[in-house]
Motif scaffolding. Sequence first.
Motif, PDB file in Angstrom:
ATOM      1  N   GLY A 195       0.830  -1.200   0.000  1.00  0.00           N
ATOM      2  CA  GLY A 195       0.000   0.000   0.000  1.00  0.00           C
ATOM      3  C   GLY A 195       0.862   1.247   0.000  1.00  0.00           C
ATOM      4  N   ARG A 196       1.903   1.204   0.801  1.00  0.00           N
ATOM      5  CA  ARG A 196       2.763   2.371   0.950  1.00  0.00           C
ATOM      6  C   ARG A 196       3.418   2.739  -0.385  1.00  0.00           C
ATOM      7  NH1 ARG A 196       5.029   0.709   5.486  1.00  0.00           N
ATOM      8  NH2 ARG A 196       7.190   0.361   4.924  1.00  0.00           N
ATOM      9  N   TYR A 197       3.733   1.740  -1.189  1.00  0.00           N
ATOM     10  CA  TYR A 197       4.396   2.017  -2.459  1.00  0.00           C
ATOM     11  C   TYR A 197       3.462   1.819  -3.645  1.00  0.00           C
ATOM     12  CZ  TYR A 197       8.578   2.540   0.230  1.00  0.00           C
ATOM     13  OH  TYR A 197       9.502   3.005   1.129  1.00  0.00           O
ATOM     14  N   SER A 198       2.196   1.709  -3.379  1.00  0.00           N
ATOM     15  CA  SER A 198       1.192   1.558  -4.429  1.00  0.00           C
ATOM     16  C   SER A 198       1.571   0.476  -5.427  1.00  0.00           C
ATOM     17  CB  SER A 198       0.977   2.888  -5.176  1.00  0.00           C
ATOM     18  OG  SER A 198       0.434   3.824  -4.293  1.00  0.00           O
ATOM     19  N   ILE A 199       1.983  -0.646  -4.912  1.00  0.00           N
ATOM     20  CA  ILE A 199       2.341  -1.744  -5.803  1.00  0.00           C
ATOM     21  C   ILE A 199       1.067  -2.509  -6.166  1.00  0.00           C
ATOM     22  CG2 ILE A 199       3.670  -3.878  -6.010  1.00  0.00           C
ATOM     23  CD1 ILE A 199       5.529  -2.634  -3.799  1.00  0.00           C
ATOM     24  N   ALA A 200       0.795  -2.582  -7.435  1.00  0.00           N
ATOM     25  CA  ALA A 200      -0.440  -3.226  -7.884  1.00  0.00           C
ATOM     26  C   ALA A 200      -0.470  -4.693  -7.491  1.00  0.00           C
ATOM     27  CB  ALA A 200      -0.573  -3.092  -9.395  1.00  0.00           C
ATOM     28  N   PRO A 201      -1.642  -5.222  -7.245  1.00  0.00           N
ATOM     29  CA  PRO A 201      -1.764  -6.618  -6.805  1.00  0.00           C
ATOM     30  C   PRO A 201      -1.126  -7.589  -7.796  1.00  0.00           C
ATOM     31  CG  PRO A 201      -3.874  -5.495  -6.655  1.00  0.00           C
ATOM     32  CD  PRO A 201      -2.941  -4.546  -7.317  1.00  0.00           C
ATOM     33  N   ALA A 202      -1.174  -7.239  -9.058  1.00  0.00           N
ATOM     34  CA  ALA A 202      -0.652  -8.152 -10.072  1.00  0.00           C
ATOM     35  C   ALA A 202       0.877  -8.271  -9.982  1.00  0.00           C
ATOM     36  CB  ALA A 202      -1.058  -7.672 -11.451  1.00  0.00           C
ATOM     37  N   GLN A 203       1.512  -7.230  -9.430  1.00  0.00           N
ATOM     38  CA  GLN A 203       2.969  -7.246  -9.351  1.00  0.00           C
ATOM     39  C   GLN A 203       3.440  -8.029  -8.132  1.00  0.00           C
ATOM     40  OE1 GLN A 203       4.762  -3.355  -9.478  1.00  0.00           O
ATOM     41  NE2 GLN A 203       6.804  -4.189  -9.106  1.00  0.00           N
ATOM     42  N   GLU A 262      14.237  -3.098  -4.216  1.00  0.00           N
ATOM     43  CA  GLU A 262      15.283  -2.380  -4.928  1.00  0.00           C
ATOM     44  C   GLU A 262      14.680  -1.593  -6.091  1.00  0.00           C
ATOM     45  OE1 GLU A 262      18.575  -4.757  -5.952  1.00  0.00           O
ATOM     46  OE2 GLU A 262      19.831  -3.022  -6.421  1.00  0.00           O
ATOM     47  N   GLY A 263      15.048  -0.317  -6.159  1.00  0.00           N
ATOM     48  CA  GLY A 263      14.517   0.500  -7.249  1.00  0.00           C
ATOM     49  C   GLY A 263      13.173   1.137  -6.919  1.00  0.00           C
ATOM     50  N   ILE A 264      12.553   0.659  -5.862  1.00  0.00           N
ATOM     51  CA  ILE A 264      11.252   1.200  -5.491  1.00  0.00           C
ATOM     52  C   ILE A 264      11.343   1.932  -4.159  1.00  0.00           C
ATOM     53  CG2 ILE A 264       8.861   0.624  -4.879  1.00  0.00           C
ATOM     54  CD1 ILE A 264       9.166  -1.859  -6.674  1.00  0.00           C
ATOM     55  N   LEU A 265      12.129   1.341  -3.288  1.00  0.00           N
ATOM     56  CA  LEU A 265      12.231   1.869  -1.927  1.00  0.00           C
ATOM     57  C   LEU A 265      12.632   3.341  -1.923  1.00  0.00           C
ATOM     58  CD1 LEU A 265      12.101   0.596   1.008  1.00  0.00           C
ATOM     59  CD2 LEU A 265      14.572   0.911   0.986  1.00  0.00           C
ATOM     60  N   ASN A 266      11.915   4.091  -1.165  1.00  0.00           N
ATOM     61  CA  ASN A 266      12.213   5.509  -1.036  1.00  0.00           C
ATOM     62  C   ASN A 266      12.763   5.763   0.356  1.00  0.00           C
ATOM     63  OD1 ASN A 266      11.758   8.266  -0.181  1.00  0.00           O
ATOM     64  ND2 ASN A 266      10.745   8.519  -2.170  1.00  0.00           N
TER      65      ASN A 266
END
Length: 908
Positions: free
Chosen positions: A775-783, A838-842
């Motif tokens: 949720g925090r990174y808005s990662i779609a369920p499909a991913q 990796e690549g997503i983490l802020n």
Amino acid sequence: METRYNHKEIESKWLENWNEQENFKPSNMGAEHFSIVIPPPNVTGALHLGHALNNTIQDILIRYNRKLGKNTLWIPGTDHAGIATQAVVEKRLLQEEKKTRHDLGREELVKRIWKWKDEYEARITNQLKSLGASCDWSKQRFTLDPICAKAVRYAFFNLFKKGLIYRGKRLVNWDTHLRTAVADDEIYHETVKGHFWTFKYPLADGSGYIPVATTRPETILGDTAVAVHPEDERYKKFIGKTLLVPFVNREIPVIADAVLVDMDFGTGSVKVTPAHDPNDYETGLRHKLPMLNILNEDGSLNENAGEFKGLKGEKARAAVVEGLEKQGLLLKVEDHEMQIGKSDRPKTVIEPYLSDQWFVKMDALAERAMQAVESGEVKFTPARYAKNYLNWLGEKRDWCISRQLWWGHQIPIWYASARPNINRSDIHCCQTENGDWLLCSLEEDLDENSIEGLKLVRDPDVLDTWFSSALWPHSTMGWPGETDDLKNFYPTSVLVTARDIISLWVARMVIFSQENMGEIPFSNVYINPTILDGSGRRMSKSHGNGVDPLDIIEKYGADSLRFVMCSVCTENQEARLPVKKEKLEDGREINVSEKFEIGRNFGNKLWNAARFLKPYITDIGHGTLDMGQEKSGKSENRGYRGSDNLEDKWILSKLNTVVKETQAALENYRFSEYASLIYHFVWDDLCSRYLEIKKGEISKESSALLSHSLYTVLDLLHPIMPFITEELNAILFPNSERVILREWPSADESLINAEIEKQFEEIFAIVEAIRSVRGRYSIAPAQKIAAVVHTAVNLESCKSMITDLSGLSSFEFGENLPKPAFSANAVISGGEVFVPLEGILNKETEIARLKKEIEKAESFIVSLNKKLSNENFVKGAPAAIIEGEHQKLATQRDIVEKCKAALEELFT
RNA sequence: GGGCAAUUAGCUCAGCUGGUUCAGAGCGUCUGCCUUACAAGCAGAAUGUCAGCGGUUCGAAUCCGUUAUUGCCCACCA
């Protein structure tokens, strides 16, 4: 099955089915009985949501007890509601035909009211049926029907014979419009701006005057004394002297009365009008003053008013004031706020009026009825309402039971032209306080010449509506006959009603049941909350703010309406229900409210769970649930034990808990809790968790357990939502008994396991932690993402569950795994979850989050430390509490430690 | 005037025997999703001096007192 639950055809289908199978009739003769008599709705109008609430609760109790196997009876019916109904019909008569009841005559008017009654009784019955009320419709009663009329006759006759009913001239509340006495409780008080006139009351010998103030100057004409306080130095000298009533020049005395007069109020002197004021009436009795009636039945002044005869209301008042002024008697006029009584029904002014009325002596009757509650024989829920009942009965005021109306039970009394000389057990004679001879007839209506040698004239009055209502629990069952219903179903089990009629109705039912049946009419009284509209006013027919339950049923379905009514039923005394108008496609306008979406959505949720599971359902109705489970023997499907999977044990624990708790809630009239328990079990436990865990691949074993759970849910929910549960049962378990009659489930306590529930929660926390990161990174369920869990617990058996529910591409767990780089973390009980991103983490996001979490935990630690270092706490609190606090402290420290480590890593 | 109740998230309300399982639910709001039961749905998130003041207690939304506001019932002053 459709993707949405559509209530429309389904509801009528099941109504028909239950009706055809006669399921609403008692079906378990010989078993313990459970009976309810409906609080009969008035036929003044259609039902509103307040009635929907009241009847939903009754139906829930009836359906629940029917499923418990009791011999169940719910008697429906309506009330003639004397004054209210006559007023409504008279009002319409005036509006539509410009006629009064006197233009029509008694017979014709009563005919019209019957027509009205037929119309509204039909509407009310239809409303109740649509709601799903499982009343035994073959026993429907009306308070004026022959069965009830007979009971009224017998009750009246018995009381009359015992001398508990008497006739007397009393000051009553007189409705000048309807020309009838009305009860104290049929009146409401309204504050109006009036005046306070002070005028001179001249002494008969012309030697001066006494200043007297009044808010109702026209009543001067009926004065029979002026009272002053015996200690009042100003007026002492006048006591015993004679005054002259202005205009009519009657001589009246100055009396001393310390009860009536308050020296410090107004002029300190009071005019006494015994025939037109309750306090003055009492004073009149004390001083044996004449009671001079100055009013006609319509409220106009009569011949006793001399020159003012024929004037009415404000006109009469103005004329009298003008007259006083002309004669130089008026001293001053002040503005004054006062309360005037108005009749409940048509809002006309009520005049205190002296007339002949019938009364029930309440003293001993009230005393006995109070004892029933004081001893706990009759129990109120919520308990505080007992006070209401006791306070009112404690006053023991005689009950005026006559009404000068045409709609009602006519009093079975005949006036005889001479002293009767008869000896019949069905006729009782006696003499009134003013010497009239009366006959009371038990069975037959006497005509003028029924008794030889006498001319008889029937008393035209009818009985107060509450007289027949008071008999309702036993009159509906056929009293005074010795009927099977009375034998099988009396006393009733519970009365469900509203708090505003505790005194009017509940108390009187106890009184009459004790008198007629020798026992209480019910052992439990459940007072349901009052439904208020959006602005906080009580929903009622007379306010005109009633919402028709059929509107709600049309839009949301009866089950939804019932569910929400049940949810709203807390210990609180009121429930607010804002509604708004909505225009339908066909042009009609109905009331809607988003409140009912809760029920509708819930029904839909259940519907879809069932729709999904349908292909997997094991028809356990015939005991085909052969998963190697033990059977309790009580009921074919109960006692299912499931597998060794944690989630299976967990759902069984939850299921049996909800069975146990719903029953406890119902037994204690905790309706809101009952609705909430089943709602959250179905939605959160069964659907959001268990079904989500299982849905990827439903094994034979899983399907059995799901079937079992669903089957049980249908039973638990049926009392609230009878239609959808019956429908789903027919779809899923076509070979099983219909839910309405099927046995209520019993909890298997051995399957309730707090340890299992805790374990499950801990594992589910991993899923939630990962979802939170998503949720925090808005990662779609499909991913898909990966996760690593540091824990000592072997998660092998839960691996697929965690993977599926969190959308993982890989999942590792263990005690000494390396921390993945660029990962977001979450602390769980006994471990930590890492999600490599990796690549997503802020960095900033994580730092901010961790800091916030550390801060929160640290402040918690501070308060825990403070508590634990408090000697008094350590000394005074129970060990378990202290231990709990220590554990909390450890948990919080763990959070701080791990979050700090994570923070550090982010900075390196 | 007497009695009963209410005051908790923007709204409607739970919170029974005092203890972070107690600060909650539904609706609404924000973010992301038509993920093969359900968009009437799913996942995540934000939001509160528990009306004010005082007291009891180791500890109060919870018990007591009091004030304010609101509603209902009962009784009523000329």
